[in-house]
Design a protein around this motif. Structure first.
Motif, PDB file in Angstrom:
ATOM      1  N   TRP A 148     -15.803  10.010 -22.733  1.00 11.64           N
ATOM      2  CA  TRP A 148     -16.308   8.961 -23.615  1.00 11.64           C
ATOM      3  C   TRP A 148     -16.408   7.645 -22.858  1.00 11.64           C
ATOM      4  O   TRP A 148     -17.366   6.905 -23.018  1.00 11.64           O
ATOM      5  CB  TRP A 148     -15.401   8.798 -24.822  1.00 11.64           C
ATOM      6  N   ARG A 149     -15.377   7.315 -22.050  1.00 10.82           N
ATOM      7  CA  ARG A 149     -15.421   6.070 -21.279  1.00 10.82           C
ATOM      8  C   ARG A 149     -16.612   6.063 -20.344  1.00 10.82           C
ATOM      9  O   ARG A 149     -17.303   5.066 -20.206  1.00 10.82           O
ATOM     10  CB  ARG A 149     -14.128   5.899 -20.481  1.00 10.82           C
ATOM     11  N   LYS A 150     -16.866   7.204 -19.696  1.00 11.17           N
ATOM     12  CA  LYS A 150     -18.000   7.298 -18.780  1.00 11.17           C
ATOM     13  C   LYS A 150     -19.307   7.093 -19.533  1.00 11.17           C
ATOM     14  O   LYS A 150     -20.184   6.361 -19.093  1.00 11.17           O
ATOM     15  CB  LYS A 150     -17.994   8.673 -18.095  1.00 11.17           C
ATOM     16  N   ARG A 151     -19.437   7.722 -20.697  1.00  6.50           N
ATOM     17  CA  ARG A 151     -20.661   7.585 -21.496  1.00  6.50           C
ATOM     18  C   ARG A 151     -20.841   6.150 -21.969  1.00  6.50           C
ATOM     19  O   ARG A 151     -21.936   5.608 -21.924  1.00  6.50           O
ATOM     20  CB  ARG A 151     -20.612   8.541 -22.682  1.00  6.50           C
ATOM     21  N   LEU A 152     -19.768   5.500 -22.408  1.00 10.96           N
ATOM     22  CA  LEU A 152     -19.866   4.119 -22.865  1.00 10.96           C
ATOM     23  C   LEU A 152     -20.219   3.182 -21.722  1.00 10.96           C
ATOM     24  O   LEU A 152     -21.009   2.265 -21.881  1.00 10.96           O
ATOM     25  CB  LEU A 152     -18.555   3.679 -23.523  1.00 10.96           C
TER      26      LEU A 152
ATOM     27  N   GLY B 272     -23.619  13.710 -40.451  1.00 15.73           N
ATOM     28  CA  GLY B 272     -24.348  14.555 -39.514  1.00 15.73           C
ATOM     29  C   GLY B 272     -24.710  13.825 -38.234  1.00 15.73           C
ATOM     30  O   GLY B 272     -24.627  14.386 -37.140  1.00 15.73           O
ATOM     31  N   GLN B 273     -25.118  12.551 -38.349  1.00 12.93           N
ATOM     32  CA  GLN B 273     -25.447  11.758 -37.166  1.00 12.93           C
ATOM     33  C   GLN B 273     -24.208  11.572 -36.282  1.00 12.93           C
ATOM     34  O   GLN B 273     -24.282  11.698 -35.061  1.00 12.93           O
ATOM     35  CB  GLN B 273     -26.000  10.382 -37.562  1.00 12.93           C
ATOM     36  N   ILE B 274     -23.084  11.275 -36.908  1.00 11.66           N
ATOM     37  CA  ILE B 274     -21.839  11.098 -36.153  1.00 11.66           C
ATOM     38  C   ILE B 274     -21.454  12.398 -35.465  1.00 11.66           C
ATOM     39  O   ILE B 274     -21.073  12.412 -34.293  1.00 11.66           O
ATOM     40  CB  ILE B 274     -20.712  10.587 -37.075  1.00 11.66           C
ATOM     41  N   ALA B 275     -21.575  13.509 -36.174  1.00 14.73           N
ATOM     42  CA  ALA B 275     -21.261  14.819 -35.572  1.00 14.73           C
ATOM     43  C   ALA B 275     -22.179  15.102 -34.389  1.00 14.73           C
ATOM     44  O   ALA B 275     -21.741  15.633 -33.366  1.00 14.73           O
ATOM     45  CB  ALA B 275     -21.385  15.925 -36.618  1.00 14.73           C
ATOM     46  N   GLY B 276     -23.448  14.735 -34.507  1.00 16.96           N
ATOM     47  CA  GLY B 276     -24.388  14.947 -33.416  1.00 16.96           C
ATOM     48  C   GLY B 276     -24.063  14.112 -32.191  1.00 16.96           C
ATOM     49  O   GLY B 276     -24.183  14.576 -31.059  1.00 16.96           O
ATOM     50  N   VAL B 277     -23.630  12.875 -32.412  1.00 16.13           N
ATOM     51  CA  VAL B 277     -23.279  11.996 -31.289  1.00 16.13           C
ATOM     52  C   VAL B 277     -22.000  12.476 -30.612  1.00 16.13           C
ATOM     53  O   VAL B 277     -21.909  12.532 -29.384  1.00 16.13           O
ATOM     54  CB  VAL B 277     -23.129  10.541 -31.776  1.00 16.13           C
TER      55      VAL B 277
ATOM     56  N   ILE C 289     -24.240  17.061 -27.361  1.00 12.36           N
ATOM     57  CA  ILE C 289     -25.390  17.952 -27.215  1.00 12.36           C
ATOM     58  C   ILE C 289     -26.634  17.089 -27.377  1.00 12.36           C
ATOM     59  O   ILE C 289     -26.692  16.261 -28.286  1.00 12.36           O
ATOM     60  CB  ILE C 289     -25.361  19.080 -28.275  1.00 12.36           C
ATOM     61  N   PRO C 290     -27.638  17.246 -26.505  1.00 13.07           N
ATOM     62  CA  PRO C 290     -28.827  16.400 -26.631  1.00 13.07           C
ATOM     63  C   PRO C 290     -29.435  16.448 -28.036  1.00 13.07           C
ATOM     64  O   PRO C 290     -29.683  17.521 -28.577  1.00 13.07           O
ATOM     65  CB  PRO C 290     -29.796  16.992 -25.599  1.00 13.07           C
ATOM     66  N   MET C 291     -29.626  15.287 -28.618  1.00 12.21           N
ATOM     67  CA  MET C 291     -30.144  15.095 -29.971  1.00 12.21           C
ATOM     68  C   MET C 291     -29.296  15.778 -31.038  1.00 12.21           C
ATOM     69  O   MET C 291     -29.709  15.914 -32.173  1.00 12.21           O
ATOM     70  CB  MET C 291     -31.602  15.541 -30.081  1.00 12.21           C
ATOM     71  N   GLY C 292     -28.104  16.217 -30.698  1.00 12.65           N
ATOM     72  CA  GLY C 292     -27.205  16.818 -31.677  1.00 12.65           C
ATOM     73  C   GLY C 292     -27.705  18.095 -32.299  1.00 12.65           C
ATOM     74  O   GLY C 292     -27.363  18.421 -33.439  1.00 12.65           O
ATOM     75  N   PHE C 293     -28.559  18.833 -31.562  1.00  8.08           N
ATOM     76  CA  PHE C 293     -29.147  20.055 -32.126  1.00  8.08           C
ATOM     77  C   PHE C 293     -28.067  20.989 -32.662  1.00  8.08           C
ATOM     78  O   PHE C 293     -27.166  21.378 -31.952  1.00  8.08           O
ATOM     79  CB  PHE C 293     -29.998  20.791 -31.088  1.00  8.08           C
ATOM     80  N   GLY C 294     -28.180  21.316 -33.914  1.00  8.33           N
ATOM     81  CA  GLY C 294     -27.255  22.245 -34.561  1.00  8.33           C
ATOM     82  C   GLY C 294     -26.042  21.569 -35.156  1.00  8.33           C
ATOM     83  O   GLY C 294     -25.681  21.844 -36.302  1.00  8.33           O
ATOM     84  N   THR C 295     -25.405  20.680 -34.409  1.00  2.00           N
ATOM     85  CA  THR C 295     -24.200  20.035 -34.926  1.00  2.00           C
ATOM     86  C   THR C 295     -24.541  19.031 -36.011  1.00  2.00           C
ATOM     87  O   THR C 295     -23.790  18.879 -36.976  1.00  2.00           O
ATOM     88  CB  THR C 295     -23.417  19.331 -33.806  1.00  2.00           C
ATOM     89  N   ARG C 296     -25.669  18.350 -35.868  1.00  2.00           N
ATOM     90  CA  ARG C 296     -26.079  17.403 -36.907  1.00  2.00           C
ATOM     91  C   ARG C 296     -26.344  18.138 -38.210  1.00  2.00           C
ATOM     92  O   ARG C 296     -25.885  17.730 -39.278  1.00  2.00           O
ATOM     93  CB  ARG C 296     -27.332  16.651 -36.447  1.00  2.00           C
TER      94      ARG C 296
END
Length: 132
Positions: A6-10, A66-71, A75-82
């Motif tokens: 997460w730190r790296k992504r931020l 769903g948006q939070i789960a995707g982020v 996974i790119p664009m949160g496919f499936g998890t969103r």
């Protein structure tokens, strides 16, 4: 303390936007908010088109989850998890059947086109900005 991934992504996100001025950041915030509003409106219209009534607050809450789960999933664009987040949220609110899943699949197809279009416009705008 945040996990290292997460730190790296931020830190990557922060470094990408350091060259933006305050006005440009406000424009980014405006377009981001308008994209979320468009996402909510399109989902609500798709549910209505399929004659499946979901209260607006339930749908808005489910889409936010769903948006939070995707982020969080990375996974790119949160496919499936969103979609899983939205379906789970709506099921807990008493709206879990095949019409919900069908609506979400149609919504995913439509929203992917919209997001890709926003991305193309944004990249062109950024490339013109850097070219000055």
């Amino acid at each position: 303390r945040l996990p290292s991934a997460w730190r790296k992504r931020l830190s990557l996100t922060e470094s990408r936007f350091t060259w933006l001025t305050g006005v440009e950041r406000a424009e980014c915030a405006f377009w981001t908010c308008s994209l979320y509003a468009l996402t909510f409106a399109s989902a609500w219209l798709i549910f209505l088109a399929l004659n499946y009534e979901v209260p607006a607050l339930s749908l808005f809450s489910a889409l936010a989850i769903g948006q939070i789960a995707g982020v969080v999933s990375f996974i790119p664009m949160g496919f499936g998890t969103r979609e899983a987040g939205v379906v789970t949220s709506l099921a807990r609110a008493g709206h879990g059947d095949a019409a919900v899943l069908a609506s979400l699949i149609i919504h995913r197809c439509a929203s992917t086109v919209v997001v890709a279009s926003y991305g193309i416009v944004s990249l062109r705008s950024i490339s013109r900005h850097r070219g000055r």
